[in-house]
Design a protein around this motif. Structure first.
Motif, PDB file in Angstrom:
ATOM      1  N   ALA A  41       0.974  -1.319   0.275  1.00 38.21           N
ATOM      2  CA  ALA A  41       0.279   0.295   0.017  1.00 38.21           C
ATOM      3  C   ALA A  41       0.974   1.073  -0.122  1.00 38.21           C
ATOM      4  O   ALA A  41       1.850   1.359   0.806  1.00 38.21           O
ATOM      5  CB  ALA A  41      -0.986  -0.220   1.377  1.00 38.21           C
ATOM      6  N   GLY A  42       0.471   2.366  -0.504  1.00 40.52           N
ATOM      7  CA  GLY A  42       1.552   3.628  -0.891  1.00 40.52           C
ATOM      8  C   GLY A  42       2.142   3.820  -1.391  1.00 40.52           C
ATOM      9  O   GLY A  42       3.110   4.771  -2.346  1.00 40.52           O
ATOM     10  N   SER A  43       2.579   2.553  -2.565  1.00 41.87           N
ATOM     11  CA  SER A  43       3.523   2.667  -3.121  1.00 41.87           C
ATOM     12  C   SER A  43       3.449   2.908  -4.418  1.00 41.87           C
ATOM     13  O   SER A  43       1.838   3.263  -4.890  1.00 41.87           O
ATOM     14  CB  SER A  43       3.897   1.017  -4.275  1.00 41.87           C
ATOM     15  OG  SER A  43       4.095  -0.028  -3.443  1.00 41.87           O
ATOM     16  N   LYS A  44       4.457   3.548  -5.241  1.00 42.50           N
ATOM     17  CA  LYS A  44       4.186   4.603  -6.871  1.00 42.50           C
ATOM     18  C   LYS A  44       4.079   3.803  -7.655  1.00 42.50           C
ATOM     19  O   LYS A  44       5.598   2.800  -7.577  1.00 42.50           O
ATOM     20  CB  LYS A  44       4.379   5.853  -6.361  1.00 42.50           C
ATOM     21  CG  LYS A  44       4.959   6.563  -7.458  1.00 42.50           C
ATOM     22  CD  LYS A  44       2.867   7.724  -7.798  1.00 42.50           C
ATOM     23  CE  LYS A  44       3.137   8.659  -8.892  1.00 42.50           C
ATOM     24  NZ  LYS A  44       2.346   8.822  -9.385  1.00 42.50           N
ATOM     25  N   VAL A  45       3.876   3.673  -8.864  1.00 39.44           N
ATOM     26  CA  VAL A  45       4.251   2.859 -10.184  1.00 39.44           C
ATOM     27  C   VAL A  45       4.053   4.048 -11.155  1.00 39.44           C
ATOM     28  O   VAL A  45       3.740   4.902 -11.233  1.00 39.44           O
ATOM     29  CB  VAL A  45       2.971   2.134 -10.475  1.00 39.44           C
ATOM     30  CG1 VAL A  45       3.789   1.575 -12.193  1.00 39.44           C
ATOM     31  CG2 VAL A  45       2.879   1.101  -9.842  1.00 39.44           C
ATOM     32  N   LEU A  46       5.406   4.354 -11.837  1.00 44.14           N
ATOM     33  CA  LEU A  46       5.819   4.956 -12.617  1.00 44.14           C
ATOM     34  C   LEU A  46       6.626   3.882 -14.452  1.00 44.14           C
ATOM     35  O   LEU A  46       6.962   3.385 -13.674  1.00 44.14           O
ATOM     36  CB  LEU A  46       6.970   6.191 -12.592  1.00 44.14           C
ATOM     37  CG  LEU A  46       6.918   7.218 -11.700  1.00 44.14           C
ATOM     38  CD1 LEU A  46       8.004   7.653 -11.226  1.00 44.14           C
ATOM     39  CD2 LEU A  46       6.162   7.792 -11.862  1.00 44.14           C
ATOM     40  N   SER A  47       5.327   4.244 -15.245  1.00 44.47           N
ATOM     41  CA  SER A  47       5.512   3.928 -16.469  1.00 44.47           C
ATOM     42  C   SER A  47       7.451   4.250 -17.335  1.00 44.47           C
ATOM     43  O   SER A  47       7.426   5.745 -17.321  1.00 44.47           O
ATOM     44  CB  SER A  47       5.022   3.792 -17.186  1.00 44.47           C
ATOM     45  OG  SER A  47       3.774   2.940 -16.427  1.00 44.47           O
ATOM     46  N   LYS A  48       8.032   3.682 -18.008  1.00 49.74           N
ATOM     47  CA  LYS A  48       9.017   3.857 -18.407  1.00 49.74           C
ATOM     48  C   LYS A  48       8.586   4.371 -20.401  1.00 49.74           C
ATOM     49  O   LYS A  48       7.662   3.749 -20.484  1.00 49.74           O
ATOM     50  CB  LYS A  48      10.360   3.355 -19.079  1.00 49.74           C
ATOM     51  CG  LYS A  48      11.019   2.722 -17.357  1.00 49.74           C
ATOM     52  CD  LYS A  48      11.693   1.592 -17.476  1.00 49.74           C
ATOM     53  CE  LYS A  48      12.632   0.946 -16.552  1.00 49.74           C
ATOM     54  NZ  LYS A  48      13.359  -0.343 -17.059  1.00 49.74           N
ATOM     55  N   PRO A  49       9.262   5.305 -20.871  1.00 56.26           N
ATOM     56  CA  PRO A  49      10.575   6.512 -20.186  1.00 56.26           C
ATOM     57  C   PRO A  49       9.553   7.093 -19.759  1.00 56.26           C
ATOM     58  O   PRO A  49       8.782   7.641 -19.064  1.00 56.26           O
ATOM     59  CB  PRO A  49      10.154   7.071 -21.598  1.00 56.26           C
ATOM     60  CG  PRO A  49       9.420   6.702 -22.254  1.00 56.26           C
ATOM     61  CD  PRO A  49       8.464   5.162 -22.540  1.00 56.26           C
ATOM     62  N   VAL A  50      10.940   7.575 -18.153  1.00 52.75           N
ATOM     63  CA  VAL A  50       9.989   8.494 -17.725  1.00 52.75           C
ATOM     64  C   VAL A  50      11.155   9.053 -17.334  1.00 52.75           C
ATOM     65  O   VAL A  50      12.683   9.198 -17.450  1.00 52.75           O
ATOM     66  CB  VAL A  50       9.681   8.254 -16.116  1.00 52.75           C
ATOM     67  CG1 VAL A  50      11.387   7.253 -15.339  1.00 52.75           C
ATOM     68  CG2 VAL A  50       9.603   8.667 -14.965  1.00 52.75           C
ATOM     69  N   HIS A  51      10.990  10.403 -17.124  1.00 57.40           N
ATOM     70  CA  HIS A  51      11.488  11.729 -17.319  1.00 57.40           C
ATOM     71  C   HIS A  51      12.723  11.578 -15.831  1.00 57.40           C
ATOM     72  O   HIS A  51      11.815  12.000 -14.762  1.00 57.40           O
ATOM     73  CB  HIS A  51      11.513  13.277 -17.379  1.00 57.40           C
ATOM     74  CG  HIS A  51      11.050  13.857 -18.685  1.00 57.40           C
ATOM     75  ND1 HIS A  51      11.738  13.699 -19.448  1.00 57.40           N
ATOM     76  CD2 HIS A  51       9.647  13.004 -19.363  1.00 57.40           C
ATOM     77  CE1 HIS A  51      11.240  13.416 -21.054  1.00 57.40           C
ATOM     78  NE2 HIS A  51       9.866  13.472 -20.482  1.00 57.40           N
ATOM     79  N   LEU A  52      13.799  12.536 -15.663  1.00 58.28           N
ATOM     80  CA  LEU A  52      14.779  12.124 -14.414  1.00 58.28           C
ATOM     81  C   LEU A  52      13.830  13.268 -13.988  1.00 58.28           C
ATOM     82  O   LEU A  52      13.930  13.171 -12.482  1.00 58.28           O
ATOM     83  CB  LEU A  52      15.778  12.454 -14.752  1.00 58.28           C
ATOM     84  CG  LEU A  52      16.485  11.383 -15.506  1.00 58.28           C
ATOM     85  CD1 LEU A  52      18.489  11.794 -15.514  1.00 58.28           C
ATOM     86  CD2 LEU A  52      16.980  10.497 -14.124  1.00 58.28           C
ATOM     87  N   ARG A  53      13.335  14.344 -13.531  1.00 60.48           N
ATOM     88  CA  ARG A  53      12.584  15.585 -13.515  1.00 60.48           C
ATOM     89  C   ARG A  53      11.418  14.528 -13.162  1.00 60.48           C
ATOM     90  O   ARG A  53      10.976  14.777 -11.239  1.00 60.48           O
ATOM     91  CB  ARG A  53      12.265  16.855 -13.808  1.00 60.48           C
ATOM     92  CG  ARG A  53      13.569  17.248 -14.556  1.00 60.48           C
ATOM     93  CD  ARG A  53      12.842  18.765 -14.862  1.00 60.48           C
ATOM     94  NE  ARG A  53      11.957  18.274 -16.374  1.00 60.48           N
ATOM     95  CZ  ARG A  53      12.206  18.890 -17.666  1.00 60.48           C
ATOM     96  NH1 ARG A  53      14.064  18.254 -17.913  1.00 60.48           N
ATOM     97  NH2 ARG A  53      11.414  18.232 -18.009  1.00 60.48           N
ATOM     98  N   GLU A  54      10.544  13.913 -13.332  1.00 64.79           N
ATOM     99  CA  GLU A  54       9.677  13.477 -12.652  1.00 64.79           C
ATOM    100  C   GLU A  54      10.429  12.293 -11.613  1.00 64.79           C
ATOM    101  O   GLU A  54       9.365  12.152 -10.615  1.00 64.79           O
ATOM    102  CB  GLU A  54       8.662  12.390 -13.464  1.00 64.79           C
ATOM    103  CG  GLU A  54       7.348  11.746 -13.402  1.00 64.79           C
ATOM    104  CD  GLU A  54       7.353  10.844 -14.272  1.00 64.79           C
ATOM    105  OE1 GLU A  54       5.875  10.398 -14.131  1.00 64.79           O
ATOM    106  OE2 GLU A  54       7.947  11.106 -15.548  1.00 64.79           O
ATOM    107  N   ILE A  55      10.787  11.659 -11.698  1.00 67.53           N
ATOM    108  CA  ILE A  55      11.562  10.836 -10.923  1.00 67.53           C
ATOM    109  C   ILE A  55      12.136  11.391  -9.514  1.00 67.53           C
ATOM    110  O   ILE A  55      11.895  11.196  -8.723  1.00 67.53           O
ATOM    111  CB  ILE A  55      12.923   9.836 -11.276  1.00 67.53           C
ATOM    112  CG1 ILE A  55      11.919   8.823 -12.262  1.00 67.53           C
ATOM    113  CG2 ILE A  55      13.223   9.428  -9.966  1.00 67.53           C
ATOM    114  CD1 ILE A  55      13.167   7.638 -12.947  1.00 67.53           C
TER     115      ILE A  55
END
Length: 124
Positions: free
Chosen positions: A99-113
């Protein structure tokens, strides 16, 4: 006056160039980064305290979901963020992840991470 404790990030990513790229970017943003090439070595690092786990989901051996489960059980309160290049995996991860995890999809910008890490740390 004492310096604030630096935020420690455990980074697990099997793509070496991406792992090095992410580690450098996060270090430039002021974070301490322990980078691991796979899930097994990430699990081995969990005897040290971390603030954030940033892990790829699809890795050989122990995948990122299992790393996150183990990490969450050993370090309650650890913020967890997944990165993946597979949309179906991202959807599945949302159901299986702690719970509370975040999922980002590639390609992802460094600024976003970096921005997501900052939000996760600020919310703690």
């Amino acid at each position: 006056m004492s310096q604030p404790k630096p935020v420690r990030i455990l980074l697990a990513e099997d793509d070496e160039s991406l792992r090095n790229f992410l580690a450098r970017a996060l270090e430039r943003a002021g974070y301490e980064v322990e980078s691991c090439p796979d899930g097994e070595s990430a699990v081995d690092c969990l005897d040290q305290p971390f603030d954030v786990l940033l892990t790829d989901i699809v890795m050989p051996g122990i995948d990122g979901i299992e790393v996150a489960r183990i990490a969450a059980s050993r370090q309650p309160g650890l913020r967890i963020m997944f990165i993946t290049g597979f949309a179906a995996v991202a959807l599945s991860a949302r159901d299986q992840a702690p719970a509370g995890s975040k999922v980002l999809s590639k390609p992802v910008h460094l600024r976003e991470i970096v921005a997501e890490v900052e939000r996760m740390v600020a919310a703690a």
